[in-house]
Write an enzyme that holds these catalytic residues in place. Sequence first.
Site, PDB file in Angstrom:
ATOM      1  N   GLN A 576       0.816  -1.204   0.000  1.00 35.68           N
ATOM      2  CA  GLN A 576       0.000   0.000   0.000  1.00 35.68           C
ATOM      3  C   GLN A 576       0.853   1.258   0.000  1.00 35.68           C
ATOM      4  OE1 GLN A 576      -3.069   0.517  -0.541  1.00 35.68           O
ATOM      5  NE2 GLN A 576      -2.972   2.725  -0.165  1.00 35.68           N
ATOM      6  N   GLU A 577       1.931   1.255   0.752  1.00 28.75           N
ATOM      7  CA  GLU A 577       2.756   2.447   0.881  1.00 28.75           C
ATOM      8  C   GLU A 577       3.500   2.796  -0.404  1.00 28.75           C
ATOM      9  OE1 GLU A 577       3.108   4.699   3.062  1.00 28.75           O
ATOM     10  OE2 GLU A 577       2.168   3.919   4.872  1.00 28.75           O
ATOM     11  N   SER A 578       4.107   1.811  -1.051  1.00 29.24           N
ATOM     12  CA  SER A 578       5.052   2.141  -2.127  1.00 29.24           C
ATOM     13  C   SER A 578       4.948   1.246  -3.353  1.00 29.24           C
ATOM     14  CB  SER A 578       6.485   2.031  -1.595  1.00 29.24           C
ATOM     15  OG  SER A 578       6.791   0.682  -1.251  1.00 29.24           O
ATOM     16  N   TYR A 681      -6.990   3.559   3.889  1.00 31.72           N
ATOM     17  CA  TYR A 681      -5.671   2.953   4.073  1.00 31.72           C
ATOM     18  C   TYR A 681      -5.775   1.694   4.926  1.00 31.72           C
ATOM     19  CZ  TYR A 681      -0.760   2.689   5.663  1.00 31.72           C
ATOM     20  OH  TYR A 681       0.515   2.282   5.962  1.00 31.72           O
TER      21      TYR A 681
END
Length: 719
Positions: A576-578, A681
């Site tokens: 999810q982050e990168s 998120y």
Amino acid sequence: MNWSIAIALSATLAGSSAPLSTPLNSELNPNSSASASSLTSFGNVKPFDPLTFLPYNQRIAQLELKAKASEASLERSRSRLALANIYLDNKNPRAALAALEGLETEYPLLAEYVLLKRAQAFTQANNGNAARAVWNQILTNYANSPVAAEAMFMTGQTQQLLQKLPSHPRALGAALMGLSQNPQRADLLAHIAVYFNEYKAIVPLLDRLVNSGAKLTPDQWWAVADAYYDNFEFNKSANAYLRATPNAFTAYRLGRSFHRGKQIDAALGAYNRVAQQYAQSPEAPRALIRIMQIADPSQAVAVADRIVANYPDTAAEALLKKADLLQDKLGSPQAASAARNLLLSRFANSNEAGEIYWRIAKGHANAGDLKQAIASVQILTNNAPDSAIAAEASFWGGKWATRIGDRTTSRQLFEFAIRKHPESYFAWRSASYLGWPVGDLGTARNVNLPFTLPSIRTGLPAGSPQFQELYILGMNQDASDRWQYETRGKRSLTPREIFTDGVIRVGVNDNLLGIRKLESLDTIDVNATERADIKMLQQQPIYWQSLYPFPYWNSVANWSRERQISPLLVLGLMRQESRFEAQILSRSGAVGLMQIMPDTGQWIASKKGVSSYSLSNPEDNINFGTWYLDYTHRSNNNNSMLAVASYNAGPGAIGRWVESRGLGDPDDFVNNIPYDETRGYVERVFSNYWNYLRLYAPQVQQQITQLQSSSGNISGKRN
């Protein structure tokens, strides 16, 4: 707790009926594909096991065993070339040369790649004369092969490379070299725009090309427009699409460029031209839907009627938008009700019908009538089981049934979410309520299920026989170079080509674009035949395994064990982050795989007593990121939901939310997180975590399979 996760490998690798176990920190391949028994092979390509997830020594030993077979066979030839490639990757050119000896005769399909690896081996061994002889042999015997591009590049024939093999990745290097000598060469700027419009520094090159006054062809303008659009330069893309090859796609993209560039009147005009000039294209109804989004409400209602009359596949979407406009903007509740009733009568199994049923169910629940809310959910799951909202609705229906003590209905609704929408966040929540060992919002940190990585590769749905063979051998970079040669410069790809492009990008760790390509299959405008083909493609395990790969596995496994956090939760958060990009920078300055802000990195370093580190280094970044995820867990009594929310919004914000209203029901807490970004998120991170479990944990796979093999719907009727 035992933090060693068993990785079950194919028993055939060991020549034994018993599975092997590998410790958590073993080298696993993030790009391994599904077993031959579970993945359809496209074309006539025989499967092969490249053993890419095994540690180096084990992989070498297994391939050497196959390569030493006494009789010639495809298996032996494949093993020899795969072995040579591994040796080259590990800087052992002498062993590579031995593995390649005479292989071009034995393996004619990839004869030119045998020569390529031989030339690379001689180069590694600093034998320039021998390497040059092989490069010349390639240029003589395989002048039109993409392998010749490597030979031309290595022998300094850059102009010939640009002319003969313009789409090969080496041509980008040749073009950039030429621009370094003469930055104003419009031919080289156009070359990059046409063939390499994903080049990261392309926008300044496009500006230079457009401002040069060069006379570009309509197809070149199309390439320029696409590159501007993909880089969010919408005013510039609109200018280029005006000059591009006229077709439904470029006309629609012109409208979108105006729309996203906030030129609303121009967008309306462009969308109307799409609907008029390309009325039979998939883009026409989509353009009309866009008009509904930005036109005056009364005009939008008229457009909805036009869609209903002419485009049945888009009619349900138009009717729901019409009903909402009539209700919220035009003050016509009776007309809105009529539109909803028409939708439910004509398109009862659509996404939009599911949305209406769900609104009704939530209305009953908010009024305290849980029985009626559950009944509305049951209507939804029976009439629109495939709708996008069905998983969420059935999960909440299951929770409501639990609250009123109806365990039979709650189980049926939870099982529905898993059976029909196994990839969804709500399937995981349902599995948690059913008591599956998959953790819940509070305990995901501690889940420690064994999982398997399938290894056998079969063919992909597009590409030449040589490309297919390279991919099957696990020679991902060579396969990627071949694929780029075969497809770059094409202004549009078929769904099968998009699928293949996404898979091979993930294979070379171009995860951001690879995952985006695969996800785009859900949103591209295609005809009914192509949509059916996409559904078939999305049933292939390699589709899901490419969406949820295992990059940087050694680091993830080691630091997850150190922090005592499920590595699948770490992967879910990292995805999810990168999207697993080590060098990516967010707009706010967050760095790398788990998106750590520099100030946060300094604070973590001070807590760890570290003075030298680099957040752009994957090892340091994963070390710091897992430390911080452990910190957010410890700061929230090891509650994984609060820890993940804190990772995104900051511990202070989460602390204030808990203090102001308490934790209560965790699902209600997630639903009421005041930051839209953080709420989404949390769901996406845990959805990622769940998908890693369902794809790779045999125990979870077995439970899902058992549910999906059962027939009947939640009312006990047969489907």
